[in-house]
Motif scaffolding. Structure first.
Motif, mmCIF file in Angstrom:
data_model
loop_
_atom_site.group_PDB
_atom_site.id
_atom_site.type_symbol
_atom_site.label_atom_id
_atom_site.label_comp_id
_atom_site.label_asym_id
_atom_site.label_seq_id
_atom_site.Cartn_x
_atom_site.Cartn_y
_atom_site.Cartn_z
ATOM 1 N N LEU A 95 -13.972 129.299 -22.871
ATOM 2 C CA LEU A 95 -12.652 129.612 -22.711
ATOM 3 C C LEU A 95 -11.814 128.169 -22.745
ATOM 4 C CD1 LEU A 95 -12.259 132.420 -20.262
ATOM 5 C CD2 LEU A 95 -11.814 132.634 -22.706
ATOM 6 N N ASN A 96 -12.509 127.328 -21.915
ATOM 7 C CA ASN A 96 -11.928 125.982 -21.849
ATOM 8 C C ASN A 96 -11.713 125.188 -23.371
ATOM 9 O OD1 ASN A 96 -10.585 123.834 -20.557
ATOM 10 N ND2 ASN A 96 -12.868 122.758 -21.026
ATOM 11 N N TYR A 97 -12.700 125.448 -24.156
ATOM 12 C CA TYR A 97 -12.942 124.986 -25.452
ATOM 13 C C TYR A 97 -11.781 125.588 -26.303
ATOM 14 C CZ TYR A 97 -14.708 123.647 -30.142
ATOM 15 O OH TYR A 97 -14.610 123.221 -31.390
ATOM 16 N N HIS A 98 -11.644 127.038 -26.233
ATOM 17 C CA HIS A 98 -10.741 127.500 -26.993
ATOM 18 C C HIS A 98 -9.447 127.486 -26.828
ATOM 19 C CE1 HIS A 98 -13.771 129.142 -30.000
ATOM 20 N NE2 HIS A 98 -14.611 129.624 -28.986
ATOM 21 N N THR A 99 -8.948 127.190 -25.626
ATOM 22 C CA THR A 99 -7.760 127.205 -25.350
ATOM 23 C C THR A 99 -7.144 125.621 -25.164
ATOM 24 O OG1 THR A 99 -8.259 126.881 -22.738
ATOM 25 C CG2 THR A 99 -7.691 129.184 -23.636
ATOM 26 N N MET A 100 -7.687 124.772 -25.846
ATOM 27 C CA MET A 100 -7.479 123.301 -26.025
ATOM 28 C C MET A 100 -6.278 123.367 -26.953
ATOM 29 S SD MET A 100 -10.932 120.951 -26.007
ATOM 30 C CE MET A 100 -12.055 121.289 -24.954
ATOM 31 N N SER A 101 -5.318 122.417 -26.761
ATOM 32 C CA SER A 101 -4.346 122.131 -27.816
ATOM 33 C C SER A 101 -5.040 121.618 -29.228
ATOM 34 C CB SER A 101 -3.342 121.312 -27.472
ATOM 35 O OG SER A 101 -3.938 119.815 -27.166
ATOM 36 N N PRO A 102 -4.605 121.629 -30.282
ATOM 37 C CA PRO A 102 -5.443 120.836 -31.454
ATOM 38 C C PRO A 102 -5.570 119.645 -31.249
ATOM 39 C CG PRO A 102 -3.443 122.463 -32.097
ATOM 40 C CD PRO A 102 -3.227 122.289 -30.581
ATOM 41 N N SER A 103 -4.898 118.714 -30.809
ATOM 42 C CA SER A 103 -5.098 117.341 -30.918
ATOM 43 C C SER A 103 -6.441 117.051 -29.598
ATOM 44 C CB SER A 103 -4.058 116.456 -30.201
ATOM 45 O OG SER A 103 -3.704 116.948 -28.898
ATOM 46 N N ASP A 104 -6.277 117.984 -28.415
ATOM 47 C CA ASP A 104 -7.797 118.051 -27.613
ATOM 48 C C ASP A 104 -8.866 118.571 -28.377
ATOM 49 O OD1 ASP A 104 -6.024 116.917 -25.558
ATOM 50 O OD2 ASP A 104 -5.734 118.974 -24.777
ATOM 51 N N THR A 105 -8.662 119.598 -29.149
ATOM 52 C CA THR A 105 -9.797 119.989 -29.891
ATOM 53 C C THR A 105 -10.584 119.019 -30.697
ATOM 54 O OG1 THR A 105 -9.032 122.220 -29.718
ATOM 55 C CG2 THR A 105 -10.813 121.961 -31.341
ATOM 56 N N THR A 106 -9.844 118.596 -31.472
ATOM 57 C CA THR A 106 -10.114 117.234 -32.500
ATOM 58 C C THR A 106 -10.667 116.115 -31.441
ATOM 59 O OG1 THR A 106 -8.392 117.892 -33.896
ATOM 60 C CG2 THR A 106 -9.209 115.604 -34.274
ATOM 61 N N TYR A 108 -12.197 116.304 -28.874
ATOM 62 C CA TYR A 108 -13.379 117.084 -28.108
ATOM 63 C C TYR A 108 -14.491 117.039 -29.163
ATOM 64 C CZ TYR A 108 -16.674 120.036 -25.949
ATOM 65 O OH TYR A 108 -17.908 120.691 -25.552
ATOM 66 N N MET A 109 -14.060 117.328 -30.390
ATOM 67 C CA MET A 109 -15.082 117.628 -31.341
ATOM 68 C C MET A 109 -15.544 116.136 -31.865
ATOM 69 S SD MET A 109 -13.521 120.607 -33.653
ATOM 70 C CE MET A 109 -14.593 120.575 -34.987
ATOM 71 N N LEU A 110 -14.579 115.183 -31.787
ATOM 72 C CA LEU A 110 -15.096 113.806 -32.520
ATOM 73 C C LEU A 110 -15.985 113.226 -31.171
ATOM 74 C CD1 LEU A 110 -11.779 112.558 -33.951
ATOM 75 C CD2 LEU A 110 -13.745 112.851 -34.876
ATOM 76 N N LYS A 111 -15.735 113.544 -30.138
ATOM 77 C CA LYS A 111 -16.572 112.857 -29.065
ATOM 78 C C LYS A 111 -18.149 113.322 -28.832
ATOM 79 C CE LYS A 111 -16.104 111.663 -24.001
ATOM 80 N NZ LYS A 111 -15.504 112.118 -22.739
ATOM 81 N N ASN A 112 -17.957 114.546 -28.468
ATOM 82 C CA ASN A 112 -18.988 115.631 -28.244
ATOM 83 C C ASN A 112 -19.986 116.059 -29.438
ATOM 84 O OD1 ASN A 112 -18.537 114.803 -25.514
ATOM 85 N ND2 ASN A 112 -16.886 116.741 -25.500
ATOM 86 N N GLU A 113 -19.346 116.383 -30.502
ATOM 87 C CA GLU A 113 -20.196 117.182 -31.519
ATOM 88 C C GLU A 113 -20.425 116.085 -32.747
ATOM 89 O OE1 GLU A 113 -18.049 120.885 -32.371
ATOM 90 O OE2 GLU A 113 -18.316 121.550 -30.141
ATOM 91 N N GLY A 114 -19.723 115.210 -32.761
ATOM 92 C CA GLY A 114 -20.324 114.147 -33.696
ATOM 93 C C GLY A 114 -19.472 114.481 -35.140
ATOM 94 N N LEU A 115 -18.421 115.114 -34.998
ATOM 95 C CA LEU A 115 -17.786 115.611 -36.319
ATOM 96 C C LEU A 115 -16.801 114.462 -36.624
ATOM 97 C CD1 LEU A 115 -17.593 119.404 -35.864
ATOM 98 C CD2 LEU A 115 -18.912 118.007 -37.176
#
Length: 115
Positions: A95-106, A108-115
């Motif tokens: 739920l925390n991941y899916h309720t992030m703002s678009p900039s926070d999601t980006t 997060y993905m750059l930091k933790n998922e290597g995208l």
């Protein structure tokens, strides 16, 4: 014939231990005595002890004729608690991941998922 009910003293002892364990877990969180993994481990340990108190003093599993079933019941209860705790943590993370703002999601993905 085995005794199936506890005495008033055992019920009071079980109740007192339950209250102490519950207040202990509350105090750990409310007073910030521990943080992170230490806090999580402490709360899980208190939960397991609380489970044992409930099974011993209120469900009278220690007075059962066959200790094998007592062990099976305790292990089953631990599995259920584990599923509830891990499932709850997984759902909250999701739920925390899916309720992030678009900039926070980006970010997060750059930091933790290597995208």
């Amino acid at each position: 014939m085995q005794k199936t009910q506890g005495t008033y003293a055992s019920y009071i002892a079980g109740f007192a231990l339950s209250i102490i364990l519950t207040l202990g877990a509350y105090a750990l969180v409310a007073r910030h005595w521990h943080v992170g993994a230490t806090l999580t481990f402490a709360i899980i340990a208190l939960a397991v002890i609380q489970l044992w108190v409930q099974m011993r003093f209120f469900l009278h599993l220690s007075s059962e004729a066959k200790p094998y079933w007592r062990s099976v019941a305790f292990l089953f209860a631990l599995v259920v608690v584990g599923i509830l705790v891990l499932g709850s943590l997984w759902i909250m993370s999701n739920l925390n991941y899916h309720t992030m703002s678009p900039s926070d999601t980006t970010n997060y993905m750059l930091k933790n998922e290597g995208l």
